[in-house]
Motif scaffolding. Structure first.
Motif, mmCIF file in Angstrom:
data_model
loop_
_atom_site.group_PDB
_atom_site.id
_atom_site.type_symbol
_atom_site.label_atom_id
_atom_site.label_comp_id
_atom_site.label_asym_id
_atom_site.label_seq_id
_atom_site.Cartn_x
_atom_site.Cartn_y
_atom_site.Cartn_z
ATOM 1 N N TRP A 141 57.115 56.664 65.066
ATOM 2 C CA TRP A 141 56.642 57.867 65.749
ATOM 3 C C TRP A 141 57.820 58.528 66.464
ATOM 4 C CZ3 TRP A 141 51.446 59.570 65.799
ATOM 5 C CH2 TRP A 141 50.565 58.737 65.103
ATOM 6 N N GLN A 142 57.926 59.851 66.304
ATOM 7 C CA GLN A 142 59.040 60.581 66.891
ATOM 8 C C GLN A 142 58.542 61.684 67.813
ATOM 9 O OE1 GLN A 142 62.052 61.869 64.008
ATOM 10 N NE2 GLN A 142 61.082 60.545 62.483
ATOM 11 N N LYS A 143 59.301 61.915 68.863
ATOM 12 C CA LYS A 143 58.970 62.997 69.792
ATOM 13 C C LYS A 143 59.462 64.313 69.195
ATOM 14 C CE LYS A 143 59.201 64.166 74.714
ATOM 15 N NZ LYS A 143 59.792 63.771 76.020
ATOM 16 N N LEU A 147 50.385 62.711 55.040
ATOM 17 C CA LEU A 147 49.486 62.280 56.112
ATOM 18 C C LEU A 147 50.287 62.350 57.401
ATOM 19 C CD1 LEU A 147 47.001 60.928 57.432
ATOM 20 C CD2 LEU A 147 47.981 58.713 56.742
ATOM 21 N N VAL A 148 49.799 63.103 58.371
ATOM 22 C CA VAL A 148 50.519 63.312 59.629
ATOM 23 C C VAL A 148 49.648 62.845 60.784
ATOM 24 C CG1 VAL A 148 51.741 64.971 61.089
ATOM 25 C CG2 VAL A 148 51.646 65.327 58.611
ATOM 26 N N GLY A 149 50.234 62.112 61.694
ATOM 27 C CA GLY A 149 49.534 61.678 62.894
ATOM 28 C C GLY A 149 50.151 62.309 64.132
ATOM 29 N N GLU A 150 49.328 62.572 65.112
ATOM 30 C CA GLU A 150 49.789 63.168 66.376
ATOM 31 C C GLU A 150 49.243 62.349 67.543
ATOM 32 O OE1 GLU A 150 49.068 67.192 69.117
ATOM 33 O OE2 GLU A 150 48.042 66.927 67.200
ATOM 34 N N ARG A 151 50.122 61.935 68.427
ATOM 35 C CA ARG A 151 49.718 61.235 69.652
ATOM 36 C C ARG A 151 50.022 62.133 70.843
ATOM 37 N NH1 ARG A 151 52.104 55.094 68.510
ATOM 38 N NH2 ARG A 151 50.464 54.471 67.002
ATOM 39 N N ARG A 152 48.963 62.574 71.516
ATOM 40 C CA ARG A 152 49.127 63.479 72.643
ATOM 41 C C ARG A 152 49.341 62.699 73.932
ATOM 42 N NH1 ARG A 152 44.342 67.872 71.087
ATOM 43 N NH2 ARG A 152 45.247 68.464 69.054
ATOM 44 N N THR A 153 49.863 63.388 74.940
ATOM 45 C CA THR A 153 50.144 62.728 76.219
ATOM 46 C C THR A 153 48.864 62.240 76.889
ATOM 47 O OG1 THR A 153 50.125 64.923 77.261
ATOM 48 C CG2 THR A 153 52.267 64.030 76.634
ATOM 49 N N THR A 163 55.782 69.296 73.436
ATOM 50 C CA THR A 163 56.174 68.118 72.659
ATOM 51 C C THR A 163 55.019 67.137 72.518
ATOM 52 O OG1 THR A 163 56.971 66.965 74.647
ATOM 53 C CG2 THR A 163 58.586 68.268 73.418
ATOM 54 N N CYS A 164 55.042 66.388 71.433
ATOM 55 C CA CYS A 164 54.104 65.292 71.171
ATOM 56 C C CYS A 164 54.806 64.285 70.273
ATOM 57 C CB CYS A 164 52.838 65.801 70.476
ATOM 58 S SG CYS A 164 51.533 66.362 71.589
ATOM 59 N N LEU A 165 54.184 63.127 70.131
ATOM 60 C CA LEU A 165 54.682 62.138 69.188
ATOM 61 C C LEU A 165 54.024 62.374 67.836
ATOM 62 C CD1 LEU A 165 54.630 58.870 71.346
ATOM 63 C CD2 LEU A 165 56.630 60.202 70.688
ATOM 64 N N PHE A 166 54.841 62.383 66.794
ATOM 65 C CA PHE A 166 54.334 62.593 65.442
ATOM 66 C C PHE A 166 54.878 61.515 64.513
ATOM 67 C CE2 PHE A 166 53.883 66.827 67.203
ATOM 68 C CZ PHE A 166 52.703 67.295 66.635
ATOM 69 N N ALA A 167 54.105 61.212 63.490
ATOM 70 C CA ALA A 167 54.542 60.326 62.419
ATOM 71 C C ALA A 167 53.947 60.851 61.124
ATOM 72 C CB ALA A 167 54.094 58.890 62.668
ATOM 73 N N ALA A 168 54.609 60.578 60.007
ATOM 74 C CA ALA A 168 54.111 61.091 58.729
ATOM 75 C C ALA A 168 54.527 60.174 57.591
ATOM 76 C CB ALA A 168 54.645 62.501 58.489
ATOM 77 N N CYS A 169 53.728 60.157 56.552
ATOM 78 C CA CYS A 169 54.073 59.444 55.325
ATOM 79 C C CYS A 169 53.348 60.098 54.164
ATOM 80 C CB CYS A 169 53.723 57.954 55.433
ATOM 81 S SG CYS A 169 51.949 57.612 55.501
#
Length: 433
Positions: A266-268, A314-320, A280-286
């Motif tokens: 996961w990247q900011k 597929l993209v994921g988002e982790r919010r604060t 900004t948020c944390l995102f990851a993708a595959c």
């Protein structure tokens, strides 16, 4: 000194009025739109008529609810104006829905249904919205009423609300959205990517319809949606007894979107600057293949969906806040995570448009009950919104031009007070031997 917006409105509406082709309607249309834009807390017909004074309630009501005129020519002009204002190959077409809370049960399409804008089930009308946007500027081009089963199953009720014969069919919101997207494409309006929330993105047929039209898309989805890794293999396992297997099967099991990205990096990511700094948020993708192909029963009795043909992100988002969201996109395989995040987060612009249409232009103030009246009121509100956006863009252009001129003047003054030495061949020092 404030500009005469009413005079500007008359000029800006010229192509719309030409499409009406009727002298009285060509006067009523600007009056109605001016009533939506002008002051006053309530933008229904009666208070607008009272404030305007030029036309009575009966005239305005007849124009919007009962007058014999077609909306299609005005919609065509709206598409063209929207494209002129914000159409761009790098822009977005945002699909969403908005709820108009209502009391009673006689207004067309009213039912107890989930309203995303309210975050709960409520008695309301639900409209599928289509917004053209670029440079964080939205122009809404379509609002189409969704008819729930309690309406499509009652022909007499639809007749009372004057639902056109061709609209008296059960359509899902994704199906309505595809019809509206086709109208936008046919108009020639420019955009680069279709955006939608999970209410649309969770529909496999909706995503497939977008891909079949050669469109790029980035849509929300459920965290429970099953996906396969992108390099999933399809095999024909040999059965020890019985007939040979008719269909191939994946060489690995499908897992939920949440599970697929659980161990990802996961990247900011910052996708744009807000009023309080970078967002900004944390995102990851595959890369994955969605489990939305044909279904058949496995040897262990499970019914399993096969991998879809298309490989997607597929993209994921982790919010604060701790909330997690998941998305699918068919953007190119070499797209960066920042590009994916920027596309996904661009969808917020339609929420701004919904809010302004309701708070400033009375989108949810219409008190009529008919299909025609509601859609004409929505069309007038969208035309009013497009007009206001044209003024905002014009004002922003003037400010930018003034800033550039001021910067050039400052630079010239600086040059005049601190002249640089001239460098010519005759004054250049000769190199020593």
């Amino acid at each position: 000194m404030a500009e005469d917006w009413r005079g500007d409105l008359e000029v800006w509406l010229a192509p719309f009025l030409a499409a009406l082709r009727h002298k009285t309607r060509m006067r009523l249309c600007p009056a109605y739109i001016a009533g939506l834009i002008g002051p006053g807390d309530r933008k229904s017909v009666q208070p607008m008529a009272a404030r305007g004074g030029e036309f009575g309630y009966d005239q305005l009501h007849h124009f919007i609810s009962d007058g014999v005129w077609e909306s299609a020519p005005l919609e065509t002009v709206l598409f063209k104006e929207a494209d002129r204002l914000v159409g761009h190959e790098a822009g977005f077409l945002v699909i969403d829905d908005t709820a108009l809370p209502k009391k009673g049960s006689h207004s067309v399409g009213v039912a107890a249904q989930y309203a995303s804008s309210l975050g709960k089930t409520s008695n309301c009308q639900s409209l599928v919205s289509v917004t053209l946007a670029s440079r964080e500027v939205p122009v809404m081009v379509s609002l189409r009423l969704f008819l729930p089963e309690s309406w499509t199953g009652d022909v007499e009720r639809m007749e009372r609300a004057r639902v056109p014969q061709e609209r008296q069919i059960a359509l899902t919101k994704p199906e309505i959205a595809i019809e509206e997207i086709d109208r936008v494409i046919a108009s020639g309006a420019r955009f680069g990517c279709v955006l939608a929330d999970a209410g649309y993105g969770s529909s496999g047929p909706f995503r497939q319809a977008l891909s079949e039209r050669g469109l790029l898309w980035a849509v929300g989805m459920s965290r429970r949606q099953n996906v396969y890794r992108a390099d999933i293999g399809l095999i024909f396992p040999k059965a020890a007894t019985g007939r040979r297997r008719k269909y191939h099967v994946p060489d690995d099991v499908a897992v939920s979107a949440e599970w697929m990205l659980a161990d990802a990096k996961w990247q900011k990511i910052s996708w744009r600057r807000g009023t309080k700094g970078k967002l900004t948020c944390l995102f990851a993708a595959c890369r994955v293949r969605v489990a939305d192909g044909h279904r058949h029963r496995m040897s262990d009795g499970r019914v399993q969906a096969m991998p879809g043909e298309q490989e997607v992100w597929l993209v994921g988002e982790r919010r604060t806040s701790g909330e997690q969201k998941y998305y699918l996109s068919n953007l190119p395989a070499d797209a960066t995570l920042k590009t994916l995040a920027a596309a996904i987060k661009a969808r917020w612009i339609c929420e701004q448009a919904h809010q302004q249409l309701k708070e400033e232009l009375g989108l949810d103030h219409f008190e009529g009950r008919s299909w025609t009246g509601l859609h004409r009121h929505c069309l007038m509100a969208m035309i009013a919104f497009a007009f206001l956006q044209s003024r905002r863009l014009k004002a922003a252009g003037r400010k930018k031009k003034n800033r550039s001129a001021a910067a050039a003047t400052d630079h010239a003054c600086d040059q005049a007070s601190h002249p640089r030495p001239l460098h010519t061949a005759t004054t250049r020092q000769m190199p020593s031997l």
